[in-house]
Design an enzyme around this catalytic site. Structure first.
Site, short mmCIF file in Angstrom:
data_model
loop_
_atom_site.label_atom_id
_atom_site.label_comp_id
_atom_site.label_asym_id
_atom_site.label_seq_id
_atom_site.Cartn_x
_atom_site.Cartn_y
_atom_site.Cartn_z
N ARG A 1 0.76 -1.29 -0.20
CA ARG A 1 -0.10 -0.28 0.42
C ARG A 1 0.84 1.45 -0.34
O ARG A 1 0.80 2.52 -0.57
CB ARG A 1 -1.24 0.20 1.62
CG ARG A 1 -1.51 -0.68 1.42
CD ARG A 1 -2.81 -1.33 2.52
NE ARG A 1 -2.00 -1.36 3.97
CZ ARG A 1 -2.04 -1.07 4.46
NH1 ARG A 1 -2.52 -0.36 4.75
NH2 ARG A 1 -0.90 -1.25 5.36
N ASN B 1 -5.85 -2.71 2.42
CA ASN B 1 -5.99 -3.91 2.95
C ASN B 1 -7.40 -4.29 2.78
O ASN B 1 -8.32 -3.70 3.39
CB ASN B 1 -5.18 -4.26 3.88
CG ASN B 1 -3.72 -3.89 3.76
OD1 ASN B 1 -2.62 -4.82 2.83
ND2 ASN B 1 -3.21 -4.80 4.47
#
Length: 88
Positions: free
Chosen positions: A15, A33
Site C-alpha cells: 500500500r 488492505n
C-alpha cells in the site's frame, strides 16, 4: 478503475509503495488492505497515468507475489491526491 489484487500482497509494503508510485505517476485515488488478504484500490487519472499504475500493481513491490487482479471501470470520483485507507 477499481482494482482488487490477490496473492502475497499484505505485510510487504504494497500500500505505501503504491502510494509513492501513484504520486510519481500523477494518479489519484486510494488503496487499502481487505480482510481476505487482498489489496483493493481505486485509481483515476489520464490513461497513461492509470496504465502505469496498473502495470506496477501487477508486479507489486519487492517481496510481494501478485497472483491475480480484478479490474473494472468506474466513473471518475474526482479524487485529489492518493491515500492509504484503513483495512475494510
Amino acid at each position: 478503475m477499481h482494482v482488487v489484487v490477490t496473492g502475497s500482497v499484505q505485510g510487504v509494503g504494497y500500500r505505501y509503495t503504491m502510494r509513492l508510485q501513484a504520486r510519481e505517476a500523477g494518479a489519484a485515488g486510494w488503496v487499502r488492505n481487505r480482510h481476505d488478504g487482498s489489496v483493493e484500490a481505486e485509481v483515476e487519472g489520464s490513461a497513461d497515468q492509470v496504465d502505469a499504475l496498473l502495470a506496477w500493481m501487477a508486479e507489486g513491490p519487492p517481496g510481494s507475489r501478485v497472483t491475480g487482479a480484478r479490474v473494472r471501470d468506474l466513473p471518475p470520483a474526482g479524487y485529489v491526491g492518493f491515500e492509504v485507507r484503513p483495512t475494510a
